[in-house]
Design a protein around this motif. Structure first.
Motif, PDB file in Angstrom:
ATOM      1  N   ARG A  19       0.868  -1.280   0.073  1.00 31.45           N
ATOM      2  CA  ARG A  19       0.228  -0.376  -0.041  1.00 31.45           C
ATOM      3  C   ARG A  19       1.019   0.919  -0.274  1.00 31.45           C
ATOM      4  O   ARG A  19       1.158   2.425  -0.512  1.00 31.45           O
ATOM      5  CB  ARG A  19      -0.799   0.265   1.084  1.00 31.45           C
ATOM      6  CG  ARG A  19      -2.333   1.199   1.089  1.00 31.45           C
ATOM      7  CD  ARG A  19      -2.869   0.956   2.176  1.00 31.45           C
ATOM      8  NE  ARG A  19      -3.860   0.571   2.676  1.00 31.45           N
ATOM      9  CZ  ARG A  19      -3.486  -0.547   3.229  1.00 31.45           C
ATOM     10  NH1 ARG A  19      -2.336  -1.470   3.856  1.00 31.45           N
ATOM     11  NH2 ARG A  19      -4.429  -1.776   3.230  1.00 31.45           N
ATOM     12  N   ILE A  20       2.081   0.893   0.455  1.00 25.84           N
ATOM     13  CA  ILE A  20       2.812   2.302   0.571  1.00 25.84           C
ATOM     14  C   ILE A  20       3.416   2.522  -0.555  1.00 25.84           C
ATOM     15  O   ILE A  20       3.339   3.188  -0.867  1.00 25.84           O
ATOM     16  CB  ILE A  20       3.701   1.966   2.135  1.00 25.84           C
ATOM     17  CG1 ILE A  20       3.058   2.100   3.057  1.00 25.84           C
ATOM     18  CG2 ILE A  20       5.005   3.380   2.409  1.00 25.84           C
ATOM     19  CD1 ILE A  20       4.063   1.969   4.533  1.00 25.84           C
ATOM     20  N   LYS A  21       3.870   1.520  -1.008  1.00 22.16           N
ATOM     21  CA  LYS A  21       4.588   1.406  -2.630  1.00 22.16           C
ATOM     22  C   LYS A  21       3.753   2.296  -3.683  1.00 22.16           C
ATOM     23  O   LYS A  21       4.130   2.766  -4.464  1.00 22.16           O
ATOM     24  CB  LYS A  21       5.279  -0.333  -2.794  1.00 22.16           C
ATOM     25  CG  LYS A  21       6.667  -0.148  -3.773  1.00 22.16           C
ATOM     26  CD  LYS A  21       6.927   1.201  -3.192  1.00 22.16           C
ATOM     27  CE  LYS A  21       8.682   1.349  -4.114  1.00 22.16           C
ATOM     28  NZ  LYS A  21       9.481  -0.277  -5.059  1.00 22.16           N
ATOM     29  N   VAL A  22       2.598   1.309  -3.710  1.00 27.56           N
ATOM     30  CA  VAL A  22       1.673   2.198  -4.727  1.00 27.56           C
ATOM     31  C   VAL A  22       1.375   3.548  -4.306  1.00 27.56           C
ATOM     32  O   VAL A  22       1.435   4.342  -5.597  1.00 27.56           O
ATOM     33  CB  VAL A  22       0.038   1.222  -4.567  1.00 27.56           C
ATOM     34  CG1 VAL A  22      -0.902   2.389  -5.269  1.00 27.56           C
ATOM     35  CG2 VAL A  22       0.708   0.520  -5.158  1.00 27.56           C
ATOM     36  N   GLN A  23       1.084   4.074  -2.953  1.00 32.92           N
ATOM     37  CA  GLN A  23       1.504   5.583  -2.726  1.00 32.92           C
ATOM     38  C   GLN A  23       2.272   6.236  -3.431  1.00 32.92           C
ATOM     39  O   GLN A  23       2.020   7.621  -3.960  1.00 32.92           O
ATOM     40  CB  GLN A  23       0.533   5.561  -1.122  1.00 32.92           C
ATOM     41  CG  GLN A  23       0.744   7.425  -1.285  1.00 32.92           C
ATOM     42  CD  GLN A  23      -0.972   8.199  -2.033  1.00 32.92           C
ATOM     43  OE1 GLN A  23      -1.591   7.140  -2.016  1.00 32.92           O
ATOM     44  NE2 GLN A  23      -0.799   8.671  -2.234  1.00 32.92           N
ATOM     45  N   THR A 290       5.957  -6.915  -4.080  1.00 32.20           N
ATOM     46  CA  THR A 290       6.482  -5.212  -3.764  1.00 32.20           C
ATOM     47  C   THR A 290       7.954  -5.102  -4.487  1.00 32.20           C
ATOM     48  O   THR A 290       8.243  -6.218  -3.764  1.00 32.20           O
ATOM     49  CB  THR A 290       6.812  -4.754  -2.473  1.00 32.20           C
ATOM     50  OG1 THR A 290       5.481  -4.427  -1.418  1.00 32.20           O
ATOM     51  CG2 THR A 290       7.181  -3.337  -1.882  1.00 32.20           C
ATOM     52  N   THR A 291       8.484  -4.123  -5.422  1.00 32.32           N
ATOM     53  CA  THR A 291      10.109  -4.713  -5.733  1.00 32.32           C
ATOM     54  C   THR A 291      10.544  -3.857  -4.680  1.00 32.32           C
ATOM     55  O   THR A 291      10.599  -3.001  -3.860  1.00 32.32           O
ATOM     56  CB  THR A 291      10.216  -4.244  -6.895  1.00 32.32           C
ATOM     57  OG1 THR A 291       9.570  -2.746  -7.372  1.00 32.32           O
ATOM     58  CG2 THR A 291       8.874  -4.702  -8.276  1.00 32.32           C
ATOM     59  N   ASP A 292      11.902  -3.131  -5.212  1.00 32.43           N
ATOM     60  CA  ASP A 292      12.912  -2.942  -4.599  1.00 32.43           C
ATOM     61  C   ASP A 292      13.369  -1.657  -5.265  1.00 32.43           C
ATOM     62  O   ASP A 292      14.138  -0.387  -4.720  1.00 32.43           O
ATOM     63  CB  ASP A 292      14.231  -2.860  -4.126  1.00 32.43           C
ATOM     64  CG  ASP A 292      14.376  -4.462  -3.911  1.00 32.43           C
ATOM     65  OD1 ASP A 292      13.508  -4.730  -2.537  1.00 32.43           O
ATOM     66  OD2 ASP A 292      15.167  -5.853  -3.641  1.00 32.43           O
ATOM     67  N   ILE A 293      12.730  -1.411  -6.226  1.00 33.69           N
ATOM     68  CA  ILE A 293      12.591   0.278  -7.280  1.00 33.69           C
ATOM     69  C   ILE A 293      11.969   0.819  -6.444  1.00 33.69           C
ATOM     70  O   ILE A 293      10.660   1.305  -5.892  1.00 33.69           O
ATOM     71  CB  ILE A 293      11.802  -0.296  -8.857  1.00 33.69           C
ATOM     72  CG1 ILE A 293      12.300  -1.519  -9.217  1.00 33.69           C
ATOM     73  CG2 ILE A 293      11.593   1.060  -9.112  1.00 33.69           C
ATOM     74  CD1 ILE A 293      11.311  -2.203 -10.824  1.00 33.69           C
ATOM     75  N   LEU A 307       6.783   1.824 -12.189  1.00 38.09           N
ATOM     76  CA  LEU A 307       5.699   2.067 -10.938  1.00 38.09           C
ATOM     77  C   LEU A 307       5.112   0.878 -11.389  1.00 38.09           C
ATOM     78  O   LEU A 307       4.213   0.949 -11.284  1.00 38.09           O
ATOM     79  CB  LEU A 307       4.907   3.335 -11.355  1.00 38.09           C
ATOM     80  CG  LEU A 307       5.505   4.538 -11.948  1.00 38.09           C
ATOM     81  CD1 LEU A 307       4.226   5.536 -12.424  1.00 38.09           C
ATOM     82  CD2 LEU A 307       5.532   4.980 -11.061  1.00 38.09           C
ATOM     83  N   PRO A 308       5.988  -0.590 -11.011  1.00 40.04           N
ATOM     84  CA  PRO A 308       5.555  -1.531 -11.128  1.00 40.04           C
ATOM     85  C   PRO A 308       4.393  -2.139 -10.461  1.00 40.04           C
ATOM     86  O   PRO A 308       3.386  -3.034 -10.610  1.00 40.04           O
ATOM     87  CB  PRO A 308       6.741  -2.420 -10.640  1.00 40.04           C
ATOM     88  CG  PRO A 308       7.806  -1.633 -10.147  1.00 40.04           C
ATOM     89  CD  PRO A 308       7.533  -0.452 -10.137  1.00 40.04           C
TER      90      PRO A 308
END
Length: 495
Positions: A19-23, A290-293, A307-308
């Motif tokens: 969720r944090i990464k999508v934001q 979640t990726t490391d990107i 934006l994976p």
């Protein structure tokens, strides 16, 4: 959802990180749309077509992996069901005679793939729902064995917490499907044609709004899915079937107004960011990989991010007109994916459907009188559902006209607009004439794939056939007409 998925279970911490990464992806997309110098390029289009596979008895054939291996082409890939394959055609520009060439290329591809499938006693079928499916085919063993499909099945069922309920009633209340399934395999019964159009990000809102306005007309003229599990239901039964097969809400969440993952939407938009923001706001993760990107670091180093997480999340929300962000080329782009139409009945019909859509889009988007400002979003959504249910007989609301059937609306107003739009795209006049004439004749004869299927089954039943025999007889005739590439308006009904 084409990304590689190598896990089938996820932790609570996985979901929190995702969720944090999508934001973060959403923040980077907002910056990209504000600052990136998107080039003005030739309009690029793309097509994906999903196929059913049938055996010599015209029942679904579960040898999709064997057929894929035999075809041995990167343009073909698996789908959720073992009886499905998907064809992804290379992107191409709209202008000139590109889409006439596409028809020839598609016919050649289908002939080659069909011959190789035939060596395995299998036939390709372009039809919205395979009419010979029965409940016995809709089992977990029919799901393709790739991990991404198993993960999707597990996560959707876990979110729902109970079996998948399919409950669809036809125009005749005696024709009804009401059944529970232990997997998401009913989704595999739906095969579609997906149309892509790359657009400037600044124009995306207008293109999406126009596409939403046109969705009811598309279904009215292109319906091709009237039968499911032996029952005659909607003209385009694929619509409610897909909505219900992918619904992860319990009845209680449905009653509370929680948004469905197969979604028409709820408002007109101004920007592509509106849709991605809704995704993050309304829909929890199904596949929290979640990726490391770091998207912000990619922006600084390369000028645009991948934006994976955002694109994977978007791939698990099935809007009928879906936004796509793509960073695989030299420059990023956004495109509209139109998911409204079923597969088939023929190559020429599908090309005609596509060009009718692209032409109308261009004209409506560039009109000073923006159509979506003259019609409520609720009316556009109701047009969509009414057309899915009644096809060519659907009463649609159109600004300045009132209530009108899709064939009358097309003949009186939309065909000239489609011609105008294709000319603005630079499509050759001979190409416009060939394919828009197919749309015109379909309206004049009032014969779609759905109406032909219904009429043929009724004729065979009048001769004494039971429903099972009539459906097989209809599909046998359908496949012959489809292979001959005769537009559906010219198909004869049994005498």
């Amino acid at each position: 959802m084409g990304q590689v998925v190598d896990r089938t279970t996820f932790t609570r911490r996985d979901r929190q990180r995702y969720r944090i990464k999508v934001q973060r992806c959403l923040d980077s997309l907002e910056e990209l749309l504000r600052t990136y110098p998107f080039p003005e390029t030739e309009p690029m289009t793309g097509v994906e077509i999903e196929f059913n596979l049938v055996d010599p008895q015209l029942a679904p054939s579960l040898n999709g992996l064997d057929v894929l291996e035999t075809i041995n082409s990167g343009e073909w890939q698996t789908e959720l069901g073992r009886w499905n394959l998907e064809l992804n055609l290379p992107p191409r520009p709209l202008p000139g005679d590109q889409w006439r060439q596409l028809e020839h290329e598609l016919l050649d591809l289908l002939a080659g793939a069909g011959a190789k499938a035939g060596d395995l006693h299998t036939q390709l079928a372009m039809i919205g729902i395979l009419p010979t499916l029965d409940v016995g085919h809709m089992v977990g063993e029919a799901i393709s064995p790739e991990e991404r499909y198993q993960a999707l099945n597990d996560q959707m069922l876990n979110a729902r917490g109970e079996p998948v309920r399919i409950d669809i009633t036809g125009c005749d209340p005696d024709e009804r499907i009401n059944a529970d399934f232990e997997t998401i395999i009913p989704e595999a019964a739906c095969t579609s044609m997906q149309l892509h159009l790359q657009v400037a990000p600044s124009d995306f809102g207008r293109y999406w709004n126009a596409a939403q306005c046109l969705s009811g007309v598309q279904l009215g003229l292109g319906a091709n899915s009237p039968f499911l599990l032996g029952s005659q239901l909607w003209a385009e039964t694929r619509i409610p079937l897909f909505e219900q097969a992918c619904d992860v809400r319990t009845p209680e969440f449905h009653n509370q107004g929680v948004r469905p993952r197969v979604w028409f939407g709820e408002r007109w938009i101004d920007s592509v960011l509106d849709l991605f923001s809704e995704n993050a706001r309304y829909f929890p993760a199904l596949m929290p990989l979640t990726t490391d990107i770091d998207p912000a670091a990619q922006m600084r180093e390369h000028g645009f991010p991948e934006l994976p997480e955002l694109t994977l999340h978007n791939g698990t929300i099935w809007r009928w007109n879906r936004p796509i962000y793509d960073s695989t080329g030299r420059t990023p782009h956004v495109r509209l994916e139109n998911r409204v139409l079923p597969a088939g009945p023929t190559t020429v019909d599908m090309v005609a459907n596509a060009l009718f859509f692209y032409g109308l889009l261009r004209t409506l988007v560039e009109s000073d009188e923006e159509l979506w400002r003259s019609v409520s979003f609720e009316a556009a959504r109701e047009n969509f559902r009414t057309a899915a249910r009644h096809g060519m007989d659907a009463p649609l609301y159109w600004p300045g006209t009132g209530w009108i059937r899709p064939d009358e609306l097309t003949l009186r107003k939309l065909l000239p607009l489609a011609h105008e739009g294709l000319a603005r795209w630079g499509v050759g006049s001979a190409v416009c004439d060939r394919y828009l004439t197919v749309i015109e004749r379909r309206c004049v004869t009032r014969q779609t794939g759905a109406s032909w299927q219904i009429g043929t089954v009724a004729a065979l039943e009048d001769r004494g056939a039971d429903r099972f025999t009539a459906l097989h007889g209809m599909l046998e005739r359908y496949l012959c007409h489809s292979a001959a590439n005769e537009p559906v308006h010219s198909w004869d009904l049994p005498g």
